[in-house]
Motif scaffolding. Structure first.
Motif, short mmCIF file in Angstrom:
data_model
loop_
_atom_site.label_atom_id
_atom_site.label_comp_id
_atom_site.label_asym_id
_atom_site.label_seq_id
_atom_site.Cartn_x
_atom_site.Cartn_y
_atom_site.Cartn_z
N ALA A 192 0.84 -1.19 0.00
CA ALA A 192 0.00 0.00 0.00
C ALA A 192 0.87 1.24 0.00
CB ALA A 192 -0.92 0.02 1.21
N THR A 218 -4.77 7.04 -1.54
CA THR A 218 -4.22 5.76 -1.10
C THR A 218 -4.38 4.73 -2.21
OG1 THR A 218 -6.32 5.13 -0.07
CG2 THR A 218 -4.69 6.19 1.34
N TYR A 219 -3.45 3.80 -2.25
CA TYR A 219 -3.47 2.76 -3.27
C TYR A 219 -3.06 1.45 -2.61
CZ TYR A 219 -3.26 6.91 -6.20
OH TYR A 219 -3.50 8.14 -6.77
N TYR A 220 -3.65 0.35 -3.12
CA TYR A 220 -3.41 -0.95 -2.50
C TYR A 220 -3.12 -2.01 -3.55
CZ TYR A 220 -5.63 1.33 1.47
OH TYR A 220 -5.93 2.20 2.49
N ASP A 245 -3.80 -5.62 -5.05
CA ASP A 245 -5.06 -6.37 -5.17
C ASP A 245 -5.19 -7.42 -4.06
OD1 ASP A 245 -5.14 -6.42 -8.82
OD2 ASP A 245 -5.80 -4.91 -7.37
N LYS A 247 -6.47 -5.45 -0.94
CA LYS A 247 -7.54 -4.47 -1.10
C LYS A 247 -8.79 -4.94 -0.38
CE LYS A 247 -7.29 -2.48 -4.99
NZ LYS A 247 -7.35 -2.21 -6.45
N GLY A 248 -9.36 -4.05 0.41
CA GLY A 248 -10.54 -4.39 1.17
C GLY A 248 -10.24 -4.96 2.55
N CYS A 254 -6.97 -4.08 4.08
CA CYS A 254 -5.95 -3.22 4.67
C CYS A 254 -6.30 -1.75 4.46
CB CYS A 254 -4.57 -3.48 4.04
SG CYS A 254 -3.83 -5.03 4.53
N THR A 255 -5.90 -0.94 5.41
CA THR A 255 -6.08 0.50 5.31
C THR A 255 -4.79 1.18 5.72
OG1 THR A 255 -8.43 0.34 5.84
CG2 THR A 255 -7.39 2.50 6.07
N LYS A 295 0.27 6.18 -7.71
CA LYS A 295 0.55 4.83 -7.22
C LYS A 295 1.93 4.39 -7.68
CE LYS A 295 -1.40 0.13 -7.24
NZ LYS A 295 -2.47 -0.73 -7.81
#
Length: 127
Positions: free
Chosen positions: A49, A58-60, A62, A65-66, A68-69, A107
């Motif tokens: 991330a 913010t970018y994650y 795949d 994703k969903g 982690c924050t 990103k």
């Protein structure tokens, strides 16, 4: 010289949550995007991330994703990675990194984009 220190890793069970922290030295933290990467045994270091210098973007990966924050507190020179619904495949050493140039958005997933790295914190997820 910038120093990054990660903390918060540990041994958890699948489905648990964990929050990693990374505190940076120096007075320019707020100008730089920050990233989290991880490296499992026998594998290359991979992007997890990233968060822009302002915290607005913010970018994650795949794979997280969903679950982690990433967030940051510029007043504390700290970036966080909140992880939930952890899986055994999340087991790795997690590293934070500081962007090589200030004021950047976007990103960036490649390790050469980041100039400074922490020593890493181990996250182990048991099944």
């Amino acid at each position: 010289q910038v120093r990054l220190v990660e903390s918060g890793g540990g041994l958890v069970q699948a489905g648990d949550s964990l929050r990693l922290s990374c505190t940076a030295s120096g007075r320019t933290f707020s100008r730089y995007a920050m990233g989290w990467f991880r490296q499992a045994p026998g594998k290359e270091r991979e992007f997890v991330a990233t968060i822009s210098w302002s915290g607005n973007s913010t970018y994650y990966a795949d794979s997280v994703k969903g679950r982690c924050t990433i967030s940051r507190d510029n007043a504390k020179n700290t970036v966080y990675l909140q992880m939930s619904s952890l899986k055994p495949e999340d087991t790795a050493v997690y590293y934070c990194a500081k962007d090589s140039l200030p004021w950047r958005d976007g990103k960036r997933t490649a390790t050469p984009s980041y100039l400074y790295w922490g020593q890493g914190t181990q996250v182990t997820v048991s099944s």
